[in-house]
Design a protein around this motif. Structure first.
Motif, mmCIF file in Angstrom:
data_model
loop_
_atom_site.group_PDB
_atom_site.id
_atom_site.type_symbol
_atom_site.label_atom_id
_atom_site.label_comp_id
_atom_site.label_asym_id
_atom_site.label_seq_id
_atom_site.Cartn_x
_atom_site.Cartn_y
_atom_site.Cartn_z
ATOM 1 N N TYR A 106 47.619 34.518 42.912
ATOM 2 C CA TYR A 106 45.980 34.828 42.801
ATOM 3 C C TYR A 106 45.463 33.048 43.431
ATOM 4 O O TYR A 106 46.191 31.853 43.551
ATOM 5 N N PHE A 107 44.377 32.957 44.518
ATOM 6 C CA PHE A 107 43.961 31.789 45.168
ATOM 7 C C PHE A 107 42.629 31.907 44.957
ATOM 8 O O PHE A 107 42.463 30.409 44.689
ATOM 9 N N VAL A 108 41.876 33.145 44.113
ATOM 10 C CA VAL A 108 40.441 32.476 44.328
ATOM 11 C C VAL A 108 39.899 33.248 43.122
ATOM 12 O O VAL A 108 40.009 34.532 42.996
ATOM 13 N N CYS A 109 39.037 33.293 42.300
ATOM 14 C CA CYS A 109 38.816 34.405 41.755
ATOM 15 C C CYS A 109 37.006 34.805 42.136
ATOM 16 O O CYS A 109 35.885 33.898 42.017
ATOM 17 N N PHE A 110 36.285 35.193 42.403
ATOM 18 C CA PHE A 110 34.749 35.683 42.341
ATOM 19 C C PHE A 110 34.385 35.694 41.401
ATOM 20 O O PHE A 110 32.913 36.088 41.925
ATOM 21 N N ASN A 111 34.866 36.680 40.518
ATOM 22 C CA ASN A 111 33.254 36.025 39.294
ATOM 23 C C ASN A 111 33.838 35.948 37.706
ATOM 24 O O ASN A 111 33.923 36.319 36.584
ATOM 25 N N PRO A 112 34.370 34.384 38.123
ATOM 26 C CA PRO A 112 35.165 33.243 36.772
ATOM 27 C C PRO A 112 33.598 33.217 35.646
ATOM 28 O O PRO A 112 32.437 33.512 35.463
ATOM 29 N N ASP A 113 34.034 33.058 34.544
ATOM 30 C CA ASP A 113 32.949 33.228 33.534
ATOM 31 C C ASP A 113 31.701 33.727 33.071
ATOM 32 O O ASP A 113 30.920 33.308 32.651
ATOM 33 N N GLU A 114 32.460 35.012 33.519
ATOM 34 C CA GLU A 114 31.476 36.228 32.903
ATOM 35 C C GLU A 114 32.170 37.409 32.086
ATOM 36 O O GLU A 114 33.315 37.164 32.621
ATOM 37 N N TYR A 115 31.931 38.114 31.084
ATOM 38 C CA TYR A 115 32.695 39.023 30.680
ATOM 39 C C TYR A 115 32.855 39.949 31.800
ATOM 40 O O TYR A 115 30.883 40.541 31.692
ATOM 41 N N VAL A 116 33.831 40.496 32.288
ATOM 42 C CA VAL A 116 33.525 41.855 32.838
ATOM 43 C C VAL A 116 34.765 42.475 32.415
ATOM 44 O O VAL A 116 35.712 42.530 31.770
ATOM 45 N N TYR A 117 34.552 43.793 33.515
ATOM 46 C CA TYR A 117 35.869 45.370 33.015
ATOM 47 C C TYR A 117 36.655 44.742 34.090
ATOM 48 O O TYR A 117 37.823 45.473 33.908
ATOM 49 N N PHE A 118 36.463 44.334 34.782
ATOM 50 C CA PHE A 118 37.755 44.280 36.584
ATOM 51 C C PHE A 118 37.006 42.432 36.765
ATOM 52 O O PHE A 118 35.572 42.037 36.967
ATOM 53 N N ALA A 119 38.324 41.712 37.513
ATOM 54 C CA ALA A 119 37.716 40.215 37.974
ATOM 55 C C ALA A 119 38.633 40.716 39.436
ATOM 56 O O ALA A 119 39.484 41.441 39.625
ATOM 57 N N ILE A 120 37.786 40.359 40.112
ATOM 58 C CA ILE A 120 37.519 39.870 41.450
ATOM 59 C C ILE A 120 38.579 38.638 42.073
ATOM 60 O O ILE A 120 37.776 37.604 42.294
ATOM 61 N N PHE A 161 36.598 41.265 29.330
ATOM 62 C CA PHE A 161 37.430 39.995 29.542
ATOM 63 C C PHE A 161 36.854 39.016 30.529
ATOM 64 O O PHE A 161 35.946 39.579 31.294
ATOM 65 N N LYS A 162 37.405 37.863 30.825
ATOM 66 C CA LYS A 162 36.853 36.110 31.174
ATOM 67 C C LYS A 162 37.663 35.811 31.839
ATOM 68 O O LYS A 162 38.908 35.648 31.057
ATOM 69 N N VAL A 163 37.613 35.436 32.593
ATOM 70 C CA VAL A 163 38.768 34.625 33.951
ATOM 71 C C VAL A 163 38.180 33.026 33.672
ATOM 72 O O VAL A 163 37.334 32.991 34.290
ATOM 73 N N VAL A 164 38.914 32.851 33.325
ATOM 74 C CA VAL A 164 38.951 30.756 32.935
ATOM 75 C C VAL A 164 39.644 30.352 33.824
ATOM 76 O O VAL A 164 40.935 30.362 34.356
ATOM 77 N N VAL A 165 39.329 29.382 34.513
ATOM 78 C CA VAL A 165 39.350 28.474 35.975
ATOM 79 C C VAL A 165 39.487 26.891 35.636
ATOM 80 O O VAL A 165 39.029 25.835 34.995
ATOM 81 N N LYS A 166 40.677 27.156 35.769
ATOM 82 C CA LYS A 166 41.545 25.739 35.295
ATOM 83 C C LYS A 166 41.887 24.787 36.760
ATOM 84 O O LYS A 166 42.462 25.387 37.277
ATOM 85 N N GLN A 181 45.428 23.486 43.759
ATOM 86 C CA GLN A 181 45.452 24.720 42.962
ATOM 87 C C GLN A 181 45.049 25.019 41.692
ATOM 88 O O GLN A 181 44.519 23.735 41.290
ATOM 89 N N GLU A 182 44.725 26.198 41.453
ATOM 90 C CA GLU A 182 43.827 26.239 40.827
ATOM 91 C C GLU A 182 44.551 27.414 39.707
ATOM 92 O O GLU A 182 45.438 27.999 39.976
ATOM 93 N N LEU A 183 44.382 27.398 38.158
ATOM 94 C CA LEU A 183 45.212 28.209 36.883
ATOM 95 C C LEU A 183 43.760 29.475 36.496
ATOM 96 O O LEU A 183 42.890 28.692 36.631
ATOM 97 N N PHE A 184 44.560 30.189 36.914
ATOM 98 C CA PHE A 184 43.397 31.372 36.005
ATOM 99 C C PHE A 184 44.327 31.861 34.639
ATOM 100 O O PHE A 184 45.493 32.677 34.693
ATOM 101 N N SER A 185 43.234 31.998 33.438
ATOM 102 C CA SER A 185 43.675 32.319 32.854
ATOM 103 C C SER A 185 42.586 33.886 32.676
ATOM 104 O O SER A 185 41.382 33.854 32.545
ATOM 105 N N LEU A 186 43.564 35.130 31.778
ATOM 106 C CA LEU A 186 42.354 36.017 30.412
ATOM 107 C C LEU A 186 41.791 35.705 29.711
ATOM 108 O O LEU A 186 43.086 35.698 28.637
#
Length: 212
Positions: free
Chosen positions: A58-72, A26-31, A37-42
């Motif tokens: 959640y306040f920050v994602c460290f690996n957005p915009d890439e397809y991963v098996y887990f997001a940090i 999946f990928k984390v999309v940040v809006k 504030q940022e909005l996160f969608s999977l």
């Protein structure tokens, strides 16, 4: 009799589906909201929405915009349930806490040789693979990333501030010194440990920092 076989087959299939969903890419999309504030969608690999995440959590994602098996992610104050950074899968299930690689700075570890360092509530270090499976349980006081199937570990370690301060709490940067160093293989088996320096073990196994 045939009905029982069909039931067993269906049950096995259901279990497999349930198991593999947690390993779905999946990928984390940040809006951006225009404010703090940022909005996160999977989303899945077809761009289909899997779920929206609660921005109060959640306040920050460290690996957005890439397809991963887990997001940090970083969790907001009062929600963090352990040291390090929180890794979640497509179902928003917490898999483990990711080791912070740089003392005093927000720097979650990343995949090296398809392994990432994780930590437990006692700050012991282990490893997970790229699919989010824990492959070496947390057990090491100090552990490096892997290089050619080997990682350096330390035993009987203590934190030493990088600079002198009036109060210990004033120091955000420190290094860790261990009485013993050794190394493990990619199964987590301790191959060697003793009164060696980090540099001695590093030269013995040809270990290098990531990206060197």
């Amino acid at each position: 009799m045939m009905g029982i076989r069909h039931f067993i087959f269906a049950l096995i299939l259901l279990l497999r589906v349930g198991t593999t969903y947690g390993q779905k890419k999946f990928k984390v999309v940040v809006k951006e909201t225009g404010g703090w504030q940022e909005l996160f969608s999977l989303v899945d690999e077809n761009g289909k929405l899997i779920r929206k995440l609660d921005p109060k959590k959640y306040f920050v994602c460290f690996n957005p915009d890439e397809y991963v098996y887990f997001a940090i992610f970083g969790l907001r104050a009062g929600l963090d349930d352990g040291p390090g950074w929180t890794a979640i899968n497509a179902e928003e299930k917490v898999l483990f806490n990711v080791y912070n690689a740089s003392s005093g700075e927000p720097s979650p570890d990343y995949l090296v040789d398809n392994k990432i360092r994780i930590v437990d509530n006692d700050n012991l270090i282990g490893y997970a693979d790229l699919k989010g499976e824990i492959i070496i349980e947390p057990q090491f006081e100090v552990a490096t990333s892997f290089h050619k199937g080997k990682a350096i570990v330390g035993k009987n370690c203590k934190k030493v501030p990088s600079d002198k301060h009036a109060n210990e709490s004033d120091c955000n940067h420190s290094s860790i010194i261990c009485d013993k160093y050794g190394y493990i293989n990619d199964k987590g088996t301790l191959i060697k440990i003793g009164a060696y320096t980090f540099e001695q073990i590093m030269h013995e196994i040809g270990w290098k920092m990531p990206d060197e």
